[in-house]
Design a protein around this motif. Sequence first.
Motif, PDB file in Angstrom:
ATOM      1  N   LEU A 141       0.825  -1.200   0.000  1.00  0.00           N
ATOM      2  CA  LEU A 141       0.000   0.000   0.000  1.00  0.00           C
ATOM      3  C   LEU A 141       0.869   1.263   0.000  1.00  0.00           C
ATOM      4  N   PRO A 142       1.163   1.805  -1.197  1.00  0.00           N
ATOM      5  CA  PRO A 142       1.896   3.069  -1.252  1.00  0.00           C
ATOM      6  C   PRO A 142       0.969   4.210  -0.840  1.00  0.00           C
ATOM      7  N   ILE A 143       1.464   5.086  -0.001  1.00  0.00           N
ATOM      8  CA  ILE A 143       0.666   6.216   0.487  1.00  0.00           C
ATOM      9  C   ILE A 143       1.015   7.443  -0.365  1.00  0.00           C
ATOM     10  N   PHE A 144       0.419   7.512  -1.548  1.00  0.00           N
ATOM     11  CA  PHE A 144       0.742   8.568  -2.497  1.00  0.00           C
ATOM     12  C   PHE A 144       0.425   9.954  -1.954  1.00  0.00           C
ATOM     13  N   SER A 145      -0.554  10.062  -1.072  1.00  0.00           N
ATOM     14  CA  SER A 145      -0.915  11.373  -0.526  1.00  0.00           C
ATOM     15  C   SER A 145       0.178  11.935   0.383  1.00  0.00           C
ATOM     16  N   LYS A 146       1.102  11.105   0.820  1.00  0.00           N
ATOM     17  CA  LYS A 146       2.194  11.544   1.694  1.00  0.00           C
ATOM     18  C   LYS A 146       3.522  11.661   0.943  1.00  0.00           C
ATOM     19  N   THR A 147       3.464  11.591  -0.386  1.00  0.00           N
ATOM     20  CA  THR A 147       4.671  11.686  -1.207  1.00  0.00           C
ATOM     21  C   THR A 147       5.367  13.020  -0.964  1.00  0.00           C
ATOM     22  N   LYS A 148       6.687  12.951  -0.857  1.00  0.00           N
ATOM     23  CA  LYS A 148       7.506  14.162  -0.738  1.00  0.00           C
ATOM     24  C   LYS A 148       8.497  14.170  -1.881  1.00  0.00           C
TER      25      LYS A 148
END
Length: 159
Positions: A130-137
Amino acid sequence: MSHLVSTLHLYNIANVKRVVADLSLCNTHSQVLAFTGPSELADCLKDVNVMVIPAGVPRKHSMTRNTVNSTVPIAAQVLTKKGVYDPKKLFGVTTLDVVRANTFVSQKKKLKHIIVDVPVIGGHAGVTILPIFSKTKPSASLTDEEFQELTVSDSECWN
């Protein structure tokens, strides 16, 4: 590559000398040593502070990527039986999934790969990744189409 690692022990039931030779070429002060087979396991584990089980077995057709999901509980059982289990010192790392997510986002958004960080939680098998794309930096908004391309459970990117 970390300056905190002074010695790296590699163990496998089969020969690891080629991998050790390759890792010895890294630009680091760490010493890399090879240990092969059950007779060398005790020497490999002597005075070790951190043990990493990469479980790198090439998959055969129809096999799932479930190694971290399997090896961490097995290691916990073995360590418990030996009376040395410490839950603060045993964990699974899915670095491959993090690297993949970073690469996919950097390619989609045309960002420098080195600056992208996508947190990934869950397991290491298909739909448990589960990649958390909303927390991408740095922040990288994905279009609905890009999101769909990167999250379809049977996507080739995660297999």
